[in-house]
Design a protein around this motif. Structure first.
Motif, mmCIF file in Angstrom:
data_model
loop_
_atom_site.group_PDB
_atom_site.id
_atom_site.type_symbol
_atom_site.label_atom_id
_atom_site.label_comp_id
_atom_site.label_asym_id
_atom_site.label_seq_id
_atom_site.Cartn_x
_atom_site.Cartn_y
_atom_site.Cartn_z
ATOM 1 N N ARG A 94 -9.849 0.105 3.675
ATOM 2 C CA ARG A 94 -8.466 -0.074 3.904
ATOM 3 C C ARG A 94 -8.196 0.127 5.657
ATOM 4 O O ARG A 94 -8.515 1.654 5.276
ATOM 5 C CB ARG A 94 -7.229 -0.114 3.350
ATOM 6 N N ASP B 243 2.678 0.966 10.691
ATOM 7 C CA ASP B 243 3.176 0.995 10.007
ATOM 8 C C ASP B 243 2.609 2.227 8.324
ATOM 9 O O ASP B 243 3.649 2.902 7.823
ATOM 10 C CB ASP B 243 3.422 -0.145 9.126
ATOM 11 N N ASP B 244 2.046 2.056 8.598
ATOM 12 C CA ASP B 244 1.201 2.512 7.248
ATOM 13 C C ASP B 244 0.977 4.251 7.660
ATOM 14 O O ASP B 244 1.527 4.958 7.134
ATOM 15 C CB ASP B 244 -0.384 1.936 6.750
ATOM 16 N N TRP C 19 0.683 -1.124 -0.100
ATOM 17 C CA TRP C 19 0.615 0.291 -0.326
ATOM 18 C C TRP C 19 0.686 1.350 0.193
ATOM 19 O O TRP C 19 1.941 1.452 1.082
ATOM 20 C CB TRP C 19 -1.137 0.025 0.750
ATOM 21 N N ASN C 20 0.573 2.084 -0.703
ATOM 22 C CA ASN C 20 1.716 2.881 -0.888
ATOM 23 C C ASN C 20 0.936 4.307 -0.723
ATOM 24 O O ASN C 20 0.872 5.325 -1.175
ATOM 25 C CB ASN C 20 2.579 2.950 -2.114
ATOM 26 N N LEU D 36 -5.636 1.904 8.002
ATOM 27 C CA LEU D 36 -4.900 2.460 8.266
ATOM 28 C C LEU D 36 -3.726 1.245 9.845
ATOM 29 O O LEU D 36 -4.585 1.407 10.418
ATOM 30 C CB LEU D 36 -4.267 3.249 8.016
#
Length: 146
Positions: A88, A93-94, A19-20, A90
């Motif tokens: 998603r 880490d995200d 995931w970016n 989060l």
């Protein structure tokens, strides 16, 4: 597929998928409160407003969100009350990735105080100041005529 197996696959997909950041019209919002029936009230920093989003069937009973968690939503075009769907949830880490990319979270939304907790008053809050400067001697203020 059993419930435990489904939960395992959904959580694995959430944690291992690359995931970016949000793409196209996706937005990052903060959960303000759960409203029942798989609806959550969220606050959008970009628009400075609160609205409802739905939890898709894929995540129900498999992924839990709580107040102040951040989620990625996709807007629903025909939604009046429910204006988005969670894509998603989060993780920490995200959130670190988003901070490195320059995204900053600004929480301008007023969250109601928890009424289940007692209010604690400290001694520094109770400091009294004498605003009356006309009287230098406090004994002049006492009235002994009774």
């Amino acid at each position: 597929m059993s419930r435990a197996t489904k939960r395992k696959h959904v959580q694995k997909e959430m944690l291992t998928a690359e995931w970016n950041g949000p793409i196209d019209d996706q937005r990052i919002v903060r959960i303000v409160a759960g409203r029942g029936n798989n609806l959550h009230e969220v606050f959008s920093v970009e628009d400075n407003e609160t609205f409802l989003v739905s939890m898709p069937a894929k995540f129900r009973r498999n992924v839990w969100v709580k107040r102040n968690d951040y989620v990625v939503i996709e807007p629903i075009a025909e939604g009046d009350k429910v204006r988005g769907e969670i894509v998603r949830v989060l993780t920490k880490d995200d959130m670190k990735l988003m901070k490195q990319k320059g995204w900053k979270k600004e929480d301008n939304c007023d969250i109601e105080a928890n009424t289940n907790r007692p209010v604690v008053t400290t001694i520094s809050d109770l400091s009294c100041t004498d605003t009356d400067t006309d009287h230098d001697d406090p004994s002049e203020d006492t009235d002994y005529s009774s």
